[in-house]
Design a protein around this motif. Structure first.
Motif, mmCIF file in Angstrom:
data_model
loop_
_atom_site.group_PDB
_atom_site.id
_atom_site.type_symbol
_atom_site.label_atom_id
_atom_site.label_comp_id
_atom_site.label_asym_id
_atom_site.label_seq_id
_atom_site.Cartn_x
_atom_site.Cartn_y
_atom_site.Cartn_z
ATOM 1 N N GLY A 15 0.808 -1.216 0.000
ATOM 2 C CA GLY A 15 0.000 0.000 0.000
ATOM 3 C C GLY A 15 0.837 1.260 0.000
ATOM 4 N N SER A 16 0.129 2.387 0.071
ATOM 5 C CA SER A 16 0.769 3.705 0.035
ATOM 6 C C SER A 16 0.305 4.560 1.201
ATOM 7 C CB SER A 16 0.430 4.425 -1.277
ATOM 8 O OG SER A 16 0.912 3.724 -2.393
ATOM 9 N N LEU A 17 1.170 5.484 1.551
ATOM 10 C CA LEU A 17 0.865 6.424 2.627
ATOM 11 C C LEU A 17 1.634 7.697 2.356
ATOM 12 C CD1 LEU A 17 -0.961 5.879 5.100
ATOM 13 C CD2 LEU A 17 1.106 5.415 6.415
ATOM 14 N N GLY A 18 1.028 8.834 2.671
ATOM 15 C CA GLY A 18 1.711 10.106 2.496
ATOM 16 C C GLY A 18 1.870 10.811 3.830
ATOM 17 N N LEU A 19 3.076 11.212 4.146
ATOM 18 C CA LEU A 19 3.354 11.946 5.375
ATOM 19 C C LEU A 19 3.553 13.421 5.056
ATOM 20 C CD1 LEU A 19 5.952 9.591 7.110
ATOM 21 C CD2 LEU A 19 3.446 9.500 7.180
ATOM 22 N N SER A 20 3.182 14.256 5.996
ATOM 23 C CA SER A 20 3.416 15.694 5.902
ATOM 24 C C SER A 20 4.127 16.168 7.152
ATOM 25 C CB SER A 20 2.102 16.458 5.758
ATOM 26 O OG SER A 20 1.410 16.083 4.607
ATOM 27 N N CYS A 21 4.886 17.235 7.009
ATOM 28 C CA CYS A 21 5.549 17.855 8.155
ATOM 29 C C CYS A 21 5.414 19.366 7.986
ATOM 30 C CB CYS A 21 7.012 17.444 8.217
ATOM 31 S SG CYS A 21 7.978 18.309 9.470
ATOM 32 N N ALA A 22 4.621 19.964 8.847
ATOM 33 C CA ALA A 22 4.371 21.402 8.795
ATOM 34 C C ALA A 22 5.334 22.122 9.727
ATOM 35 C CB ALA A 22 2.935 21.696 9.185
ATOM 36 N N ALA A 23 6.015 23.123 9.191
ATOM 37 C CA ALA A 23 7.044 23.829 9.946
ATOM 38 C C ALA A 23 6.583 25.243 10.289
ATOM 39 C CB ALA A 23 8.330 23.888 9.142
ATOM 40 N N SER A 24 7.054 25.738 11.420
ATOM 41 C CA SER A 24 6.790 27.112 11.805
ATOM 42 C C SER A 24 7.879 27.588 12.754
ATOM 43 C CB SER A 24 5.417 27.239 12.474
ATOM 44 O OG SER A 24 5.353 26.439 13.631
ATOM 45 N N GLY A 25 8.042 28.899 12.807
ATOM 46 C CA GLY A 25 8.981 29.480 13.755
ATOM 47 C C GLY A 25 10.396 29.662 13.257
ATOM 48 N N PHE A 26 10.627 29.328 11.986
ATOM 49 C CA PHE A 26 11.943 29.557 11.401
ATOM 50 C C PHE A 26 11.771 29.763 9.899
ATOM 51 C CE2 PHE A 26 12.668 25.358 9.448
ATOM 52 C CZ PHE A 26 11.729 24.585 10.119
ATOM 53 N N THR A 27 12.828 30.180 9.230
ATOM 54 C CA THR A 27 12.761 30.462 7.795
ATOM 55 C C THR A 27 12.884 29.143 7.039
ATOM 56 O OG1 THR A 27 13.804 32.604 8.208
ATOM 57 C CG2 THR A 27 13.691 31.848 5.921
ATOM 58 N N TYR A 79 7.000 16.811 2.487
ATOM 59 C CA TYR A 79 6.181 15.621 2.324
ATOM 60 C C TYR A 79 7.060 14.387 2.107
ATOM 61 C CZ TYR A 79 2.850 19.329 1.200
ATOM 62 O OH TYR A 79 2.085 20.467 1.229
ATOM 63 N N LEU A 80 6.477 13.242 2.417
ATOM 64 C CA LEU A 80 7.108 11.975 2.074
ATOM 65 C C LEU A 80 6.015 11.047 1.564
ATOM 66 C CD1 LEU A 80 9.825 10.430 2.069
ATOM 67 C CD2 LEU A 80 9.076 9.371 4.223
ATOM 68 N N GLN A 81 6.043 10.792 0.267
ATOM 69 C CA GLN A 81 5.099 9.858 -0.335
ATOM 70 C C GLN A 81 5.738 8.485 -0.327
ATOM 71 O OE1 GLN A 81 1.917 10.223 -1.265
ATOM 72 N NE2 GLN A 81 1.867 8.031 -1.738
ATOM 73 N N MET A 82 5.052 7.529 0.271
ATOM 74 C CA MET A 82 5.594 6.183 0.421
ATOM 75 C C MET A 82 4.708 5.194 -0.325
ATOM 76 S SD MET A 82 6.604 6.336 4.459
ATOM 77 C CE MET A 82 4.892 6.450 4.994
ATOM 78 N N ASN A 83 5.271 4.544 -1.302
ATOM 79 C CA ASN A 83 4.543 3.554 -2.097
ATOM 80 C C ASN A 83 5.170 2.168 -1.922
ATOM 81 O OD1 ASN A 83 2.957 5.671 -3.179
ATOM 82 N ND2 ASN A 83 4.425 5.995 -4.837
ATOM 83 N N GLY A 108 7.398 13.004 15.603
ATOM 84 C CA GLY A 108 7.299 11.699 14.972
ATOM 85 C C GLY A 108 5.866 11.258 14.722
ATOM 86 N N THR A 109 5.707 10.408 13.720
ATOM 87 C CA THR A 109 4.409 9.822 13.415
ATOM 88 C C THR A 109 4.623 8.337 13.112
ATOM 89 O OG1 THR A 109 2.392 10.038 12.071
ATOM 90 C CG2 THR A 109 4.470 10.403 10.933
ATOM 91 N N GLN A 110 3.735 7.507 13.650
ATOM 92 C CA GLN A 110 3.897 6.058 13.537
ATOM 93 C C GLN A 110 3.348 5.567 12.200
ATOM 94 O OE1 GLN A 110 5.222 3.642 15.823
ATOM 95 N NE2 GLN A 110 4.990 2.306 14.038
ATOM 96 N N VAL A 111 4.152 4.764 11.530
ATOM 97 C CA VAL A 111 3.719 4.055 10.327
ATOM 98 C C VAL A 111 3.852 2.563 10.602
ATOM 99 C CG1 VAL A 111 4.242 3.557 7.911
ATOM 100 C CG2 VAL A 111 4.358 5.908 8.751
ATOM 101 N N THR A 112 2.740 1.861 10.450
ATOM 102 C CA THR A 112 2.737 0.423 10.680
ATOM 103 C C THR A 112 2.275 -0.283 9.414
ATOM 104 O OG1 THR A 112 2.268 0.719 13.039
ATOM 105 C CG2 THR A 112 1.856 -1.460 12.095
ATOM 106 N N VAL A 113 3.123 -1.167 8.906
ATOM 107 C CA VAL A 113 2.775 -1.960 7.726
ATOM 108 C C VAL A 113 2.473 -3.369 8.200
ATOM 109 C CG1 VAL A 113 3.482 -2.719 5.442
ATOM 110 C CG2 VAL A 113 4.328 -0.539 6.356
ATOM 111 N N SER A 114 1.225 -3.758 8.047
ATOM 112 C CA SER A 114 0.791 -5.047 8.566
ATOM 113 C C SER A 114 -0.394 -5.560 7.773
ATOM 114 C CB SER A 114 0.420 -4.912 10.039
ATOM 115 O OG SER A 114 -0.107 -6.131 10.547
ATOM 116 N N SER A 115 -0.469 -6.868 7.653
ATOM 117 C CA SER A 115 -1.612 -7.481 6.979
ATOM 118 C C SER A 115 -2.653 -7.920 8.006
ATOM 119 C CB SER A 115 -1.150 -8.666 6.143
ATOM 120 O OG SER A 115 -0.411 -9.581 6.939
#
Length: 115
Positions: A15-27, A79-83, A108-115
């Motif tokens: 499967g696929s999953l897309g991660l995002s990381c929103a930044a603030s407080g710096f350039t 972003y990190l698109q994971m396929n 951090g954000t948890q990604v679990t690959v499991s059937s």
């Protein structure tokens, strides 16, 4: 300074999953961005890197051809698109901003690959 990851979850192998990381407080547009991960019982490893303008990327061999890092400097987000996810991609994924001696981390954000 804040880096907030989102998009993690449970996904089946292949499967696929897309991660995002929103930044603030710096350039944001001055900073290179990296995604790291830390699997159960493993050391933290670098997954992908993108330069400050998004014109250059690098990937760990283990994810090359499956993961894509990108950024939108107008939205201060990376972003990190994971396929084609595999069991061994299971980990906590962290985004990291760095510029010279400065380095900031998300929670951090948890990604679990499991059937």
């Amino acid at each position: 300074v804040q880096l907030v990851e989102s998009g993690g979850g449970l996904v089946q192998p292949g499967g696929s999953l897309g991660l995002s990381c929103a930044a603030s407080g710096f350039t944001f547009s001055s900073y290179f961005m990296r995604w790291y991960r830390q699997g159960p019982g493993k050391e933290r490893e670098l997954v992908a890197l993108i330069n400050n303008v998004g014109s250059s990327t690098n990937y760990a061999d283990s994810v090359k051809g499956r993961f894509t890092i990108s950024r939108d400097n107008a939205k201060n987000t990376v972003y990190l698109q994971m396929n084609s996810l595999k069991f061994e991609d299971t980990a906590v994924y962290y985004c990291n901003a760095f510029f010279g001696p400065r380095s900031y981390w998300g929670q951090g954000t948890q990604v679990t690959v499991s059937s």
